[in-house]
Every structure is written in structure tokens, then in C-alpha cells.
Design a protein around this motif. Structure first.
Motif, PDB file in Angstrom:
ATOM      1  N   LEU A 134      -1.683  -2.352 -16.000  1.00 50.81           N
ATOM      2  CA  LEU A 134      -1.125  -3.677 -16.095  1.00 50.81           C
ATOM      3  C   LEU A 134      -1.786  -4.092 -17.779  1.00 50.81           C
ATOM      4  CD1 LEU A 134      -1.299  -4.971 -12.545  1.00 50.81           C
ATOM      5  CD2 LEU A 134       0.620  -4.787 -13.958  1.00 50.81           C
ATOM      6  N   ARG A 135      -2.830  -4.317 -18.526  1.00 50.73           N
ATOM      7  CA  ARG A 135      -3.646  -4.490 -19.399  1.00 50.73           C
ATOM      8  C   ARG A 135      -2.920  -3.964 -20.359  1.00 50.73           C
ATOM      9  NH1 ARG A 135      -8.474  -4.807 -16.023  1.00 50.73           N
ATOM     10  NH2 ARG A 135      -9.719  -2.850 -17.129  1.00 50.73           N
ATOM     11  N   ARG A 136      -2.473  -2.613 -20.102  1.00 53.02           N
ATOM     12  CA  ARG A 136      -2.038  -2.314 -21.382  1.00 53.02           C
ATOM     13  C   ARG A 136      -1.107  -3.128 -22.102  1.00 53.02           C
ATOM     14  NH1 ARG A 136       0.558   2.053 -21.098  1.00 53.02           N
ATOM     15  NH2 ARG A 136       0.752   2.281 -22.961  1.00 53.02           N
ATOM     16  N   THR A 137       0.049  -4.376 -21.097  1.00 50.35           N
ATOM     17  CA  THR A 137       1.486  -5.526 -21.334  1.00 50.35           C
ATOM     18  C   THR A 137       0.902  -6.080 -22.257  1.00 50.35           C
ATOM     19  OG1 THR A 137       2.371  -3.924 -19.211  1.00 50.35           O
ATOM     20  CG2 THR A 137       3.171  -6.192 -20.517  1.00 50.35           C
ATOM     21  N   PRO A 138       1.105  -6.220 -23.651  1.00 48.15           N
ATOM     22  CA  PRO A 138       1.025  -7.288 -24.655  1.00 48.15           C
ATOM     23  C   PRO A 138       0.564  -9.031 -23.475  1.00 48.15           C
ATOM     24  CG  PRO A 138       2.287  -5.330 -25.755  1.00 48.15           C
ATOM     25  CD  PRO A 138       2.163  -5.122 -24.430  1.00 48.15           C
ATOM     26  N   GLY A 139      -0.147  -9.624 -24.000  1.00 48.94           N
ATOM     27  CA  GLY A 139      -0.444 -10.676 -23.441  1.00 48.94           C
ATOM     28  C   GLY A 139      -0.938 -10.245 -21.982  1.00 48.94           C
ATOM     29  N   ILE A 140      -1.297  -9.691 -21.239  1.00 48.86           N
ATOM     30  CA  ILE A 140      -1.595  -9.528 -20.089  1.00 48.86           C
ATOM     31  C   ILE A 140      -3.416  -9.032 -20.059  1.00 48.86           C
ATOM     32  CG2 ILE A 140      -1.674  -8.202 -17.715  1.00 48.86           C
ATOM     33  CD1 ILE A 140       0.970  -9.691 -17.495  1.00 48.86           C
ATOM     34  N   GLY A 141      -4.187  -9.743 -19.688  1.00 50.62           N
ATOM     35  CA  GLY A 141      -5.261  -9.856 -19.846  1.00 50.62           C
ATOM     36  C   GLY A 141      -6.353  -9.214 -18.121  1.00 50.62           C
ATOM     37  N   PRO A 142      -7.320  -9.796 -17.696  1.00 51.99           N
ATOM     38  CA  PRO A 142      -7.741  -9.794 -16.839  1.00 51.99           C
ATOM     39  C   PRO A 142      -7.602 -10.258 -15.860  1.00 51.99           C
ATOM     40  CG  PRO A 142      -9.651  -9.213 -18.463  1.00 51.99           C
ATOM     41  CD  PRO A 142      -8.526  -9.693 -19.303  1.00 51.99           C
ATOM     42  N   ALA A 143      -6.966 -11.633 -16.642  1.00 55.02           N
ATOM     43  CA  ALA A 143      -5.999 -12.911 -15.500  1.00 55.02           C
ATOM     44  C   ALA A 143      -5.347 -12.738 -15.221  1.00 55.02           C
ATOM     45  CB  ALA A 143      -6.880 -13.970 -15.892  1.00 55.02           C
ATOM     46  N   GLY A 144      -4.623 -12.133 -15.642  1.00 53.81           N
ATOM     47  CA  GLY A 144      -2.932 -12.027 -15.838  1.00 53.81           C
ATOM     48  C   GLY A 144      -2.407 -10.435 -14.613  1.00 53.81           C
ATOM     49  N   ALA A 145      -3.964  -9.647 -15.062  1.00 52.12           N
ATOM     50  CA  ALA A 145      -3.596  -8.452 -13.947  1.00 52.12           C
ATOM     51  C   ALA A 145      -3.960  -9.275 -13.079  1.00 52.12           C
ATOM     52  CB  ALA A 145      -4.392  -7.213 -14.178  1.00 52.12           C
ATOM     53  N   ASP A 146      -4.466  -9.572 -13.009  1.00 55.43           N
ATOM     54  CA  ASP A 146      -5.371 -10.455 -11.024  1.00 55.43           C
ATOM     55  C   ASP A 146      -4.090 -10.969 -10.387  1.00 55.43           C
ATOM     56  OD1 ASP A 146      -8.103  -8.996 -11.133  1.00 55.43           O
ATOM     57  OD2 ASP A 146      -8.443 -11.080 -11.492  1.00 55.43           O
ATOM     58  N   ILE A 147      -3.532 -11.775 -11.348  1.00 59.72           N
ATOM     59  CA  ILE A 147      -2.576 -12.342 -10.600  1.00 59.72           C
ATOM     60  C   ILE A 147      -1.183 -11.912 -10.775  1.00 59.72           C
ATOM     61  CG2 ILE A 147      -0.659 -14.052 -11.615  1.00 59.72           C
ATOM     62  CD1 ILE A 147      -2.526 -15.819 -13.273  1.00 59.72           C
ATOM     63  N   PHE A 148      -1.221 -10.565 -11.012  1.00 56.97           N
ATOM     64  CA  PHE A 148       0.154  -9.138 -10.789  1.00 56.97           C
ATOM     65  C   PHE A 148      -0.367  -8.943  -9.624  1.00 56.97           C
ATOM     66  CE2 PHE A 148       2.405  -5.646 -10.545  1.00 56.97           C
ATOM     67  CZ  PHE A 148       3.097  -5.734 -10.694  1.00 56.97           C
ATOM     68  N   VAL A 149      -1.438  -8.342  -8.735  1.00 56.59           N
ATOM     69  CA  VAL A 149      -2.355  -7.762  -7.611  1.00 56.59           C
ATOM     70  C   VAL A 149      -2.009  -8.701  -6.882  1.00 56.59           C
ATOM     71  CG1 VAL A 149      -4.009  -6.122  -6.780  1.00 56.59           C
ATOM     72  CG2 VAL A 149      -3.377  -6.336  -9.406  1.00 56.59           C
ATOM     73  N   ASP A 163       2.019 -12.797 -16.739  1.00 56.81           N
ATOM     74  CA  ASP A 163       1.921 -12.956 -18.505  1.00 56.81           C
ATOM     75  C   ASP A 163       1.811 -14.912 -18.288  1.00 56.81           C
ATOM     76  OD1 ASP A 163       1.913 -13.853 -21.150  1.00 56.81           O
ATOM     77  OD2 ASP A 163       3.647 -12.028 -21.271  1.00 56.81           O
ATOM     78  N   LEU A 164       2.582 -15.474 -18.069  1.00 59.62           N
ATOM     79  CA  LEU A 164       3.079 -17.097 -18.171  1.00 59.62           C
ATOM     80  C   LEU A 164       1.807 -17.886 -17.972  1.00 59.62           C
ATOM     81  CD1 LEU A 164       6.733 -17.514 -17.738  1.00 59.62           C
ATOM     82  CD2 LEU A 164       5.138 -16.581 -20.044  1.00 59.62           C
ATOM     83  N   LEU A 165       1.061 -16.963 -16.401  1.00 65.76           N
ATOM     84  CA  LEU A 165       0.841 -17.893 -15.335  1.00 65.76           C
ATOM     85  C   LEU A 165      -0.459 -17.916 -16.188  1.00 65.76           C
ATOM     86  CD1 LEU A 165       1.218 -17.522 -11.749  1.00 65.76           C
ATOM     87  CD2 LEU A 165       1.639 -20.393 -13.098  1.00 65.76           C
ATOM     88  N   SER A 166      -0.917 -16.882 -16.509  1.00 64.73           N
ATOM     89  CA  SER A 166      -2.227 -16.791 -17.117  1.00 64.73           C
ATOM     90  C   SER A 166      -3.265 -17.006 -18.673  1.00 64.73           C
ATOM     91  CB  SER A 166      -3.154 -15.259 -17.436  1.00 64.73           C
ATOM     92  OG  SER A 166      -1.473 -14.993 -18.899  1.00 64.73           O
ATOM     93  N   ALA A 167      -1.974 -17.316 -19.201  1.00 65.32           N
ATOM     94  CA  ALA A 167      -2.448 -18.922 -19.959  1.00 65.32           C
ATOM     95  C   ALA A 167      -3.253 -20.086 -20.404  1.00 65.32           C
ATOM     96  CB  ALA A 167      -0.817 -19.137 -21.193  1.00 65.32           C
ATOM     97  N   ARG A 168      -3.792 -20.842 -20.906  1.00 66.55           N
ATOM     98  CA  ARG A 168      -4.317 -21.949 -20.780  1.00 66.55           C
ATOM     99  C   ARG A 168      -3.568 -23.493 -20.709  1.00 66.55           C
ATOM    100  NH1 ARG A 168      -9.725 -22.218 -20.712  1.00 66.55           N
ATOM    101  NH2 ARG A 168     -11.185 -20.113 -21.708  1.00 66.55           N
TER     102      ARG A 168
END
Length: 225
Positions: free
Chosen positions: A131-146, A41-46
Motif C-alpha cells: 500500500l505504501r508504494r502508492t504516492p500519498g500513502i504512508g504508514p498512517a494511510g496504510a493503517d487507515i486502509f487496513v 490518502d485523504l484522511l491521512s493528511a493533517r
């Protein structure tokens, strides 16, 4: 300078996952998996990756290492921890998302992301969607997690996301996941845990992301290759 030389230099200079940098001892157990979700979540922000890592460390240092502890913390405690880590631009919104995400994870999966893994049953698209159902986790955040979780969830490996491929291009490496995996296989010492279980790919992908985000990394790797 060959592609193998470049990969060897990259792994020496930057061969650490973001989870490890954030102090997460990643295992297939609920607490470190949740910590990886927070970090994603944190890494996916700008915002700079170093700031996101610092903010994750601050949250964990203040005891917010599990969804239950995150949900139990006050919004102000989450804001203060994020600020302590330098994560000030998005601190208020992120504090809200972290609280809501923890509550959702507790409600849907009892706080255990392994249940989402079981639900996805090896389907990468289903895992990302969950993963994207989690608030704050979009496509970028999901990819980071995976990208990071493949070290302990081998069914999603090999996974090299778009940001990692950008880093490969900047370094003059093949912009092909399959060819990058071959380079990891050649770079793995005999007897080590390799890309078959995703660990080698997770490390290389994180290193490639650093090259995508920072031109100095590219210059440093080239000077040592």
C-alpha cells in the motif's frame, strides 16, 4: 459506568466506518477498494476527517471512482473536485498524487487491489508495504486502509491501529486490541455479522478514531453511557 456501557454508547453515537460516511459501499471488488484507497490518502493528511470525507465524496461525484477514471481526469479536474470538498490546503499536491497513484495501480495490478491482497498472502506487513508504494500513502494511510478493509478482508482482522487505541484511552477503555475485540463480541447482537469477519472491529475502530480526534465525541459518549 462499565466498559460495555461505554462501547454500547460509542457504537450508537459513532458506529459508522469512514468508508460508509464517504458513501463507499465497501465490497471485495475493484472499484470500492480503490475508493477506500483514495479515502485513506485523504484522511491521512493533517486535515479534518470531515473535510477528507467531503473531498472523497466530491471526487466520486465527479466520476473519479476507479483508477482508470482518476488517471483519465486532468490535474485541474482533480484540484477542482478536492476544492469543492473543502480540501484546499493540500489540493495541488494531492491531485498529483492521486493521478500518479492511479497510474501505478493500473500498471502494477491492472487497477485491482485484490491482486495486492493475493500478493501479500495474509502477511499484514507485506500488505502495508504494498500500500505504501502508492504516492500519498504512508504508514498512517496504510493503517487507515487496513482498519477499514478488514470488514471485507477477514485475514487482516482484528486490526486496531494506534489512533483508535488513543480513542480507547480517552474513553477509559482498555488500550489493548484483544480486550477491545472482546468488548465488540459482547456488543454484537445475536445473529449479526461480528468481529470474526472484521466488520464489528472495523466499526468500533472507526468510532474510537472519532473519539481520538474530537473531545466532544468523548463527552457525548460519556453522557450517554
Amino acid at each position: 459506568m462499565t466498559a460495555r456501557d461505554t462501547v454500547d454508547a460509542l457504537l450508537v453515537r459513532c458506529g459508522t466506518t469512514y468508508a460508509a460516511e464517504a458513501g463507499i459501499r465497501l465490497r471485495n471488488t475493484p472499484q470500492p477498494l480503490y475508493q477506500l484507497l483514495v479515502l485513506s490518502d485523504l484522511l491521512s493528511a493533517r486535515i479534518r476527517a470531515s473535510v477528507a470525507v467531503s473531498a472523497a465524496r466530491a471526487l466520486f461525484a465527479h466520476g473519479m471512482r476507479s483508477p482508470r477514471r482518476m488517471a483519465a481526469a486532468t490535474w485541474q479536474q482533480r484540484v477542482d473536485a478536492l476544492g469543492e470538498g473543502g480540501y484546499r490546503r493540500y489540493d495541488e499536491r494531492t491531485a498529483t498524487q492521486l493521478g500518479e497513484g492511479a497510474q501505478l495501480l493500473l500498471a502494477d495490478y491492472g487497477g485491482d487491489l485484490r491482486r495486492l491482497r493475493e500478493e501479500a498472502d495474509g502477511d499484514l506487513d507485506a500488505l502495508r508495504a504494498g500500500l505504501r508504494r502508492t504516492p500519498g500513502i504512508g504508514p498512517a494511510g496504510a493503517d487507515i486502509f487496513v482498519r477499514e478493509v478488514q470488514a471485507v478482508w477477514p485475514e487482516v482482522a482484528p486490526f486496531v491501529d494506534g489512533k483508535a487505541l488513543q480513542g480507547a484511552e480517552r474513553l477509559g477503555l482498555p488500550a489493548s486490541p484483544a480486550k477491545l475485540v472482546e468488548l465488540v463480541e459482547r456488543a454484537e447482537p445475536a445473529g449479526s455479522a461480528g468481529p470474526a469477519d472484521g466488520r464489528g472491529v472495523a466499526v468500533l475502530a472507526a468510532a474510537l478514531v472519532r473519539a481520538a480526534l474530537d473531545k466532544h465525541v468523548v463527552d457525548d459518549v460519556r453522557s450517554h453511557a
